[in-house]
Scaffold this motif. Structure first.
Motif, mmCIF file in Angstrom:
data_model
loop_
_atom_site.group_PDB
_atom_site.id
_atom_site.type_symbol
_atom_site.label_atom_id
_atom_site.label_comp_id
_atom_site.label_asym_id
_atom_site.label_seq_id
_atom_site.Cartn_x
_atom_site.Cartn_y
_atom_site.Cartn_z
ATOM 1 N N GLU A 25 0.778 -1.448 0.094
ATOM 2 C CA GLU A 25 -0.080 -0.102 0.457
ATOM 3 C C GLU A 25 0.901 1.534 -0.409
ATOM 4 O OE1 GLU A 25 -4.440 -0.292 1.380
ATOM 5 O OE2 GLU A 25 -3.337 0.286 2.893
ATOM 6 N N TYR A 26 1.960 1.100 0.919
ATOM 7 C CA TYR A 26 2.827 2.465 0.478
ATOM 8 C C TYR A 26 3.620 2.777 -1.159
ATOM 9 C CZ TYR A 26 6.365 5.810 1.499
ATOM 10 O OH TYR A 26 7.468 7.014 1.092
ATOM 11 N N VAL A 27 3.053 1.605 -1.689
ATOM 12 C CA VAL A 27 3.991 1.819 -3.163
ATOM 13 C C VAL A 27 3.377 2.149 -3.398
ATOM 14 C CG1 VAL A 27 5.160 0.894 -4.682
ATOM 15 C CG2 VAL A 27 5.939 0.349 -3.410
ATOM 16 N N VAL A 130 16.876 15.221 -2.402
ATOM 17 C CA VAL A 130 16.938 15.400 -0.943
ATOM 18 C C VAL A 130 15.803 16.713 -0.990
ATOM 19 C CG1 VAL A 130 18.205 17.844 -1.089
ATOM 20 C CG2 VAL A 130 18.511 17.268 1.566
ATOM 21 N N TYR A 131 15.376 15.994 0.759
ATOM 22 C CA TYR A 131 13.828 17.300 1.069
ATOM 23 C C TYR A 131 15.016 18.455 1.162
ATOM 24 C CZ TYR A 131 11.136 13.669 0.041
ATOM 25 O OH TYR A 131 10.249 12.795 -0.549
ATOM 26 N N LEU A 132 13.889 19.544 1.312
ATOM 27 C CA LEU A 132 14.338 20.684 2.554
ATOM 28 C C LEU A 132 13.746 20.179 3.920
ATOM 29 C CD1 LEU A 132 15.885 23.214 1.985
ATOM 30 C CD2 LEU A 132 14.239 24.736 2.956
ATOM 31 N N LYS A 165 -2.042 13.889 2.705
ATOM 32 C CA LYS A 165 -2.558 13.194 3.083
ATOM 33 C C LYS A 165 -3.493 12.088 2.613
ATOM 34 C CE LYS A 165 -6.624 14.096 5.629
ATOM 35 N NZ LYS A 165 -8.464 13.229 5.479
ATOM 36 N N ARG A 166 -2.406 10.800 3.311
ATOM 37 C CA ARG A 166 -2.277 9.590 2.621
ATOM 38 C C ARG A 166 -3.149 8.599 3.605
ATOM 39 N NH1 ARG A 166 4.687 10.082 0.721
ATOM 40 N NH2 ARG A 166 3.778 12.053 -0.114
ATOM 41 N N GLU A 167 -4.047 9.003 3.423
ATOM 42 C CA GLU A 167 -5.075 7.793 4.728
ATOM 43 C C GLU A 167 -5.205 6.437 5.199
ATOM 44 O OE1 GLU A 167 -9.302 9.534 3.277
ATOM 45 O OE2 GLU A 167 -8.263 11.353 3.169
ATOM 46 N N ASN A 278 3.614 15.447 -10.104
ATOM 47 C CA ASN A 278 2.843 15.866 -8.949
ATOM 48 C C ASN A 278 3.227 14.442 -7.829
ATOM 49 O OD1 ASN A 278 1.464 13.374 -9.837
ATOM 50 N ND2 ASN A 278 -0.795 14.828 -10.954
ATOM 51 N N HIS A 279 4.498 13.793 -7.842
ATOM 52 C CA HIS A 279 3.998 13.193 -6.583
ATOM 53 C C HIS A 279 3.596 11.439 -6.613
ATOM 54 C CE1 HIS A 279 7.129 13.717 -2.865
ATOM 55 N NE2 HIS A 279 6.788 11.993 -2.906
ATOM 56 N N GLY A 280 3.826 11.337 -8.027
ATOM 57 C CA GLY A 280 2.797 10.200 -7.969
ATOM 58 C C GLY A 280 1.698 9.803 -7.257
HETATM 59 C C1 HOC Z 1 10.353 12.817 4.625
HETATM 60 C C2 HOC Z 1 9.474 12.958 4.103
HETATM 61 O O1 HOC Z 1 8.688 10.575 -1.511
HETATM 62 C C3 HOC Z 1 7.013 9.205 -0.513
HETATM 63 C C4 HOC Z 1 8.166 9.992 -1.016
HETATM 64 C C5 HOC Z 1 8.823 9.884 0.817
HETATM 65 C C6 HOC Z 1 8.327 10.219 1.759
HETATM 66 C C7 HOC Z 1 9.053 10.506 2.765
HETATM 67 C C8 HOC Z 1 8.677 12.119 3.475
HETATM 68 O O2 HOC Z 1 6.659 8.411 0.183
HETATM 69 O O3 HOC Z 1 6.280 9.577 -1.569
#
Ligand code: HOC
Length: 384
Positions: A25-27, A130-132, A165-167, A278-280
Motif C-alpha cells: 500500500e505504501y508503494v 534531498v528534501y528541504l 494526506k495518505r489515509e 505531482n509526486h505520483g
Molecule cells: C521526509 C519525507 O517521497 C513518498 C516519498 C517519501 C516521503 C518521505 C517523507 O512517500 O512519497
C-alpha cells in the motif's frame, strides 16, 4: 519468476503477493481521493499515435544525452523512499539494476544504505535527491557528502512543504509506530519477506538522515514516512533554491515544478533541470498530470534547462508520448518499484528490460527509427 513477467502490470501482481499489505500500500497509494493517481494513468489514453509508414526501421536508437552523459534509454529511475522494506538492501539493488541498464539512478534521501555505499557498490550513475528539512545545515551536509562521493546531480523535491494526506497510513497503523492487528497477521503470512527483510537485525535503518531523527526512531517501521514528514520545512521558497545553487557546484534539478512561471524562475536562478511531477499523486490530490502541462512548459523553457517528468509511466508507449511532446527523459517511480518488490534486483532489471523493449517496438511501429526525430506530429490529442 520475474523473467516470466511480460508487463509492468504483471510485476505489480507479483509484488502484491510477495510483500505484506502495508508495504504494498505504501508503494501503491495516493493522497485523499486518489484523483491525481488515477488521472496520471488516464491521461495517456487521451493521446493517440499517428504513425508514419514505409520508413526503414531495421536499425533503431533510443539513447539520449542528459547533462553531458549518454544514457541508454529515454528514462531513469526516480527517487523512491523505503526500498529497504521491499527487498534486502533495496537501494543498492535498484542502483545496480540501473547500472546494468545504462541509465541513471536517483537515490532518495530516505534510503537504508548510505549514499557512499550505493555509489561504490552499484557502479551506477547516481544522482542524489534531498528534501528541504527545517535543518538547513543537514541539507548542506547531504550536498557535501554527495559531492565527495562523486555525485554530479542534486535533485531538490519542491512539492512536499507538508506531507500529503495518505489515509492508508492511518488505516494500517494503530499508532504511528505500530502496525494494527490485521497488518501484523498479514506480515506473518509473508515468511519469505520476513526472512529477506527482517532477519537477523529487524527493520532496516535510515542511513543518510544523521541527527534528523532521535536515535531510537531510525528504524524504517511504522508510518515512518509520515513521521519524517514532520521534519519537512514548510518555509521552502526560492531563496532556498538560490542558497542551494550557491553551495552546490554540480547540476541542480528541481522536482515538483508544474507551472511555466516557476520553470522560468528556475532558469533565472541558474537551475539546470526540472522534473514536472505531482509526486505520483501522493501530495496534492487533484493536481493536474505532468502530461497535461508538458507542452506549455517545453514551449517556454526548452533549450534553457533539461525538462524531465514523472507520473504514471507504465508502458514504453507512455514514455514515447512524453518524448514526442518534448521531454528530455522520464523518471520511473512505481514501475521499477513494483519490479524491486516482485524480485529484488532481478525484478527491477526486468522492469527496465520490459520498458526498453516496449520503447524500441513503439519506435519501429511509429516508423521513427531515431528517438531524437520524435515530435508532436506523431501524436494527436483526443477529445475528452
Ligand atoms: C521526509 C519525507 O517521497 C513518498 C516519498 C517519501 C516521503 C518521505 C517523507 O512517500 O512519497
Amino acid at each position: 519468476d520475474v523473467q516470466r513477467a511480460q508487463s509492468i502490470e504483471e510485476l505489480r501482481a507479483m509484488a502484491r503477493k510477495r510483500v505484506p499489505n502495508f508495504c504494498f500500500e505504501y508503494v501503491e497509494g495516493g493522497a485523499e481521493e486518489e484523483i491525481s493517481l488515477r488521472h496520471n494513468r488516464e491521461v495517456f489514453t487521451r493521446i493517440g499515435f499517428l504513425p508514419r509508414t514505409l520508413v526503414d526501421v531495421s536499425v533503431r536508437r533510443q539513447g539520449r544525452r542528459l547533462f553531458g552523459q549518454d544514457i541508454a534509454s529515454p528514462f531513469l529511475i526516480g527517487p523512491t523512499g523505503f526500498s529497504g522494506l521491499l527487498a534486502r538492501e533495496g537501494d543498492v539493488a535498484m542502483a545496480s539494476a540501473a547500472a546494468s541498464a545504462g541509465v541513471p539512478f536517483v537515490l532518495t534521501n530516505v534510503s537504508t544504505t548510505s549514499l557512499e555505499e550505493v555509489v561504490r557498490r552499484s557502479g551506477a550513475q547516481v544522482w542524489q535527491q534531498v528534501y528541504l528539512y527545517r535543518d538547513r545545515a543537514f541539507v548542506a551536509s547531504v550536498a557535501q557528502r554527495a559531492q565527495a562521493a562523486g555525485i554530479g546531480v542534486l535533485v531538490l523535491t519542491t512539492d512536499s512543504a507538508v506531507y500529503g494526506k495518505r489515509e492508508w497510513d492511518a488505516r494500517n497503523f494503530s499508532s504511528p509506530r505500530r502496525l494494527d492487528w490485521r497488518n501484523k497477521l498479514d506480515v506473518l503470512r509473508h515468511p519469505r519477506w520476513l526472512i529477506d527483510i527482517l532477519y537477523p537485525h529487524g527493520f532496516p535503518r535510515f542511513a543518510n538522515l544523521g541527527d534528523l531523527l532521535p536515535p531510537d526512531q531510525t528504524s524504517v517501521r511504522g508510518a515512518a514516512a509520515a513521521i519524517l514528514g514532520q521534519s519537512l520545512s514548510a518555509a521552502l521558497d526560492w531563496a532556498d533554491v538560490q542558497w542551494l545553487r550557491g553551495i552546490w557546484p554540480g547540476k541542480l534539478v528541481l522536482k515538483g515544478v508544474m507551472q511555466v512561471e516557476d520553470a522560468q524562475r528556475a532558469v533565472a536562478l541558474g537551475v539546470d533541470g526540472i522534473v514536472l511531477s505531482n509526486h505520483g499523486g501522493r501530495q496534492l490530490d487533484g493536481a493536474l498530470s505532468t502530461m497535461d502541462v508538458l507542452p506549455e512548459v517545453v514551449a517556454a523553457v526548452k533549450g534553457q534547462l533539461t525538462v524531465m517528468l514523472d507520473g504514471g509511466f507504465r508502458r514504453g508507449a507512455d514514455i514515447v508520448k512524453a518524448i514526442a511532446l518534448g521531454a528530455d527523459a522520464v523518471l520511473l517511480g512505481r514501475a521499477t518499484t513494483y519490479g524491486l518488490a516482485a524480485g529484488g534486483q532481478a525484478g527491477a532489471t526486468r522492469a527496465l528490460e520490459i520498458l526498453r523493449s516496449e520503447v524500441d517496438r513503439v519506435l519501429a511501429l511509429l516508423a521513427c527509427p531515431d528517438i531524437d526525430q520524435l515530435d508532436a506530429s506523431y501524436l494527436r490529442r483526443l477529445q475528452a
